[in-house]
Design a protein around this motif. Structure first.
Motif, short mmCIF file in Angstrom:
data_model
loop_
_atom_site.label_atom_id
_atom_site.label_comp_id
_atom_site.label_asym_id
_atom_site.label_seq_id
_atom_site.Cartn_x
_atom_site.Cartn_y
_atom_site.Cartn_z
N THR A 12 -13.20 2.23 -0.14
CA THR A 12 -12.30 3.36 -0.31
C THR A 12 -12.89 4.38 -1.27
O THR A 12 -13.68 4.06 -2.15
CB THR A 12 -10.93 2.88 -0.86
N VAL B 134 -6.32 0.77 2.48
CA VAL B 134 -5.83 -0.24 1.53
C VAL B 134 -4.63 -0.98 2.11
O VAL B 134 -4.50 -2.20 1.97
CB VAL B 134 -5.46 0.42 0.19
N GLN B 135 -3.74 -0.25 2.77
CA GLN B 135 -2.55 -0.88 3.34
C GLN B 135 -2.92 -1.92 4.39
O GLN B 135 -2.37 -3.02 4.42
CB GLN B 135 -1.63 0.18 3.95
N SER C 248 -4.54 -4.96 2.60
CA SER C 248 -3.52 -5.81 1.99
C SER C 248 -2.76 -6.61 3.04
O SER C 248 -2.47 -7.79 2.86
CB SER C 248 -2.54 -4.97 1.17
N LEU D 244 -13.11 -5.62 -2.07
CA LEU D 244 -12.66 -4.24 -2.20
C LEU D 244 -13.76 -3.43 -2.87
O LEU D 244 -14.16 -3.73 -4.00
CB LEU D 244 -11.38 -4.16 -3.04
N CYS E 29 -14.77 0.36 -4.15
CA CYS E 29 -14.23 1.69 -4.44
C CYS E 29 -15.30 2.53 -5.12
O CYS E 29 -15.89 2.12 -6.11
CB CYS E 29 -13.00 1.60 -5.33
N MET F 136 -10.27 4.53 -10.40
CA MET F 136 -9.12 4.23 -9.53
C MET F 136 -9.00 2.74 -9.21
O MET F 136 -7.98 2.29 -8.70
CB MET F 136 -9.24 5.00 -8.21
N GLN G 185 -6.04 0.56 -10.63
CA GLN G 185 -4.77 0.97 -10.05
C GLN G 185 -4.60 0.42 -8.63
O GLN G 185 -3.52 -0.05 -8.26
CB GLN G 185 -4.68 2.50 -10.03
N ILE G 186 -5.68 0.48 -7.87
CA ILE G 186 -5.63 -0.03 -6.49
C ILE G 186 -5.40 -1.54 -6.49
O ILE G 186 -4.57 -2.06 -5.73
CB ILE G 186 -6.93 0.32 -5.75
N GLY H 218 -1.87 -2.42 -7.36
CA GLY H 218 -0.97 -2.19 -6.24
C GLY H 218 -1.05 -3.30 -5.21
O GLY H 218 -0.02 -3.71 -4.64
N ILE H 219 -2.25 -3.81 -4.98
CA ILE H 219 -2.42 -4.91 -4.04
C ILE H 219 -1.69 -6.16 -4.53
O ILE H 219 -0.98 -6.83 -3.78
CB ILE H 219 -3.92 -5.21 -3.83
#
Length: 243
Positions: free
Chosen positions: A8, A32-33, A36, A49, A51, A56, A59-60, A63-64
């Protein structure tokens, strides 16, 4: 070993990351959605993952994890020249829920080695309590606690088998799948050790539950967890339970 990869925040260095990693059998998620969602649907899968924007990443990852994704997760991002900033970023990502953090230049062979290491660590089992008929298994102590106050110690590897099966009630897990969960492809003993461990585990469970069992042998396929419990049948012509 199922691995789901997502990159990402960049066009991806496809010549190094995307092409090489997909080339050795990793599945790629575009967002990301989706990443996950794929991990959530397959608790066995490991996630990578990548990035391109280091600021960021934490934060990602956070969220996961807030999405109740508990799969083991390897995070990579470009190397940061400032040593102190790089150390802080790695710490932030680990605190956010990553299991390992490495620079994006990591070698393909090291990626596989690290994923196998993550697999050997097992899942998030520190909080798991498995309900058994008239008892409960506590993963932190590797023991079964009965309603009458007894505590029965379970061998750690046998405990790991119980957790592996109980995470998917009713689903048949093959011996090889159980072996992979326990050893991650490294220093594996002969596969018959699974039968030995399961036998000892079932004996402990039956002792704690007054003769009921929750580990069902599915002939020719493997083992499954039966939450409500069952009473094993005697084998014809023998004086022992069919365990």
């Amino acid at each position: 070993m199922m691995v789901i990869f997502h990159g990402t925040g960049e066009k991806l260095r496809r010549d190094i990351l995307h092409t090489a990693w997909i080339g050795i059998g990793f599945q790629y998620a575009d967002a990301v959605q989706d990443f996950s969602s794929l991990l959530y649907r397959d608790p066995d899968a490991l996630g990578i993952l990548h990035c391109h924007l280091p600021d960021m990443v934490a934060q990602i990852v956070r969220g996961i994890r807030l999405g109740n994704v508990k799969n083991r997760l390897l995070v990579t991002f470009p190397e940061v020249a400032d040593i102190e900033k790089a150390s802080k970023l790695r710490g932030d990502v680990l605190f956010a829920g990553a299991d390992d953090v490495q620079p994006a230049t990591i070698d393909e062979r090291e990626v596989v080695a690290r994923l196998k290491a993550l697999q050997r660590r097992g899942d998030y089992v520190d909080h798991i309590r498995i309900a058994l008929p008239g008892a409960v298994f506590v993963s932190t102590r590797c023991q079964i606690e009965t309603k009458d106050g007894r505590s029965l110690r379970v061998y750690p590897k046998a405990s790991a088998i119980l957790v592996e099966l109980a995470r998917r009630p009713g689903e048949v897990r093959t011996k090889q799948q159980i072996m992979d969960a326990l050893y991650g492809g490294e220093d594996e003993p002969e596969i018959k050790v699974i039968d030995v461990l399961v036998c000892k585990l079932r004996q402990k469970i039956m002792e704690a539950t007054g003769g009921l069992d929750v580990i069902q042998c599915v002939w020719g396929r493997g083992y499954q967890f039966v939450p409500e419990g069952f009473r094993p049948e005697r084998k014809a012509g023998r004086r022992r339970w069919a365990i």
